[in-house]
Design an enzyme around this catalytic site. Sequence first.
Site, short mmCIF file in Angstrom:
data_model
loop_
_atom_site.label_atom_id
_atom_site.label_comp_id
_atom_site.label_asym_id
_atom_site.label_seq_id
_atom_site.Cartn_x
_atom_site.Cartn_y
_atom_site.Cartn_z
N GLU A 202 39.31 24.76 42.28
CA GLU A 202 39.14 25.02 40.85
C GLU A 202 40.17 26.04 40.38
OE1 GLU A 202 37.35 23.30 39.00
OE2 GLU A 202 35.98 22.30 40.40
N HIS B 236 35.28 22.92 45.00
CA HIS B 236 34.23 21.91 44.95
C HIS B 236 34.50 20.85 46.02
CE1 HIS B 236 32.43 22.88 40.83
NE2 HIS B 236 31.40 22.69 41.64
N CYS C 250 27.81 26.89 39.70
CA CYS C 250 29.11 26.99 40.37
C CYS C 250 30.10 27.79 39.52
CB CYS C 250 29.67 25.60 40.67
SG CYS C 250 28.80 24.72 41.98
#
Length: 212
Positions: free
Chosen positions: A80, A165, A143
């Site tokens: 991410e 992820h 998250c």
Amino acid sequence: MRKVLLTGFEPFGGESINPSLELVKQMASRALPQVEIIGCEVPVVRYQAIETVLQAVETHQPDLVLMIGQASGRCAITPERVAINLDDYRIEDNAGHQPVDEPIIATGPAAYFSTLPVKAITHALQQAGIPCQLSHSAGTFVCNHLFYGVQHHLHTRAIRSGFIHIPLLPEQASASNQPSMSLETLVHGLEMMMMTCLETEQDTKHTGGTIC
């Protein structure tokens, strides 16, 4: 000896397992040269998630923090790039919280970038034949909540941190015909990610943007 803190979430949303926690358990029992791996189980609970990881950071003083989470529907490992200051939960967390359009930290900025070499990670895994794609959205559930909260507290410190992820495990995905990745492949990928982070001072220049 360099220290790496790996965090994985407990199961949520009716699942009996969470691939991020299974991956952390596997990695915490492995030995890598000159690397101490510390595992941390994170509750899927607003603010408790942040507190749990920050407490582990203060206890262990790691050089690197890799937060890992489950992403149903994704077919690749996805580092991410950015965390946003927004809680907008489609489902309740494990304590029954379901904030809608609320900031994570009222006085915080709109977003924080990962301090991991996300493009170097993506390129390294792709070159090794492991499905990996740079992501520009960690969602608006726990998250992203954890990612933002940890970046907020660590952005002025010399500790690299970021969020990854991962897809579902095959045993989770079979009933719903969703994409999955084996635990063996995830372990290999995470080892490569850790070493890339520890060996790369400045991120590389590879195309990783999207059109929309």
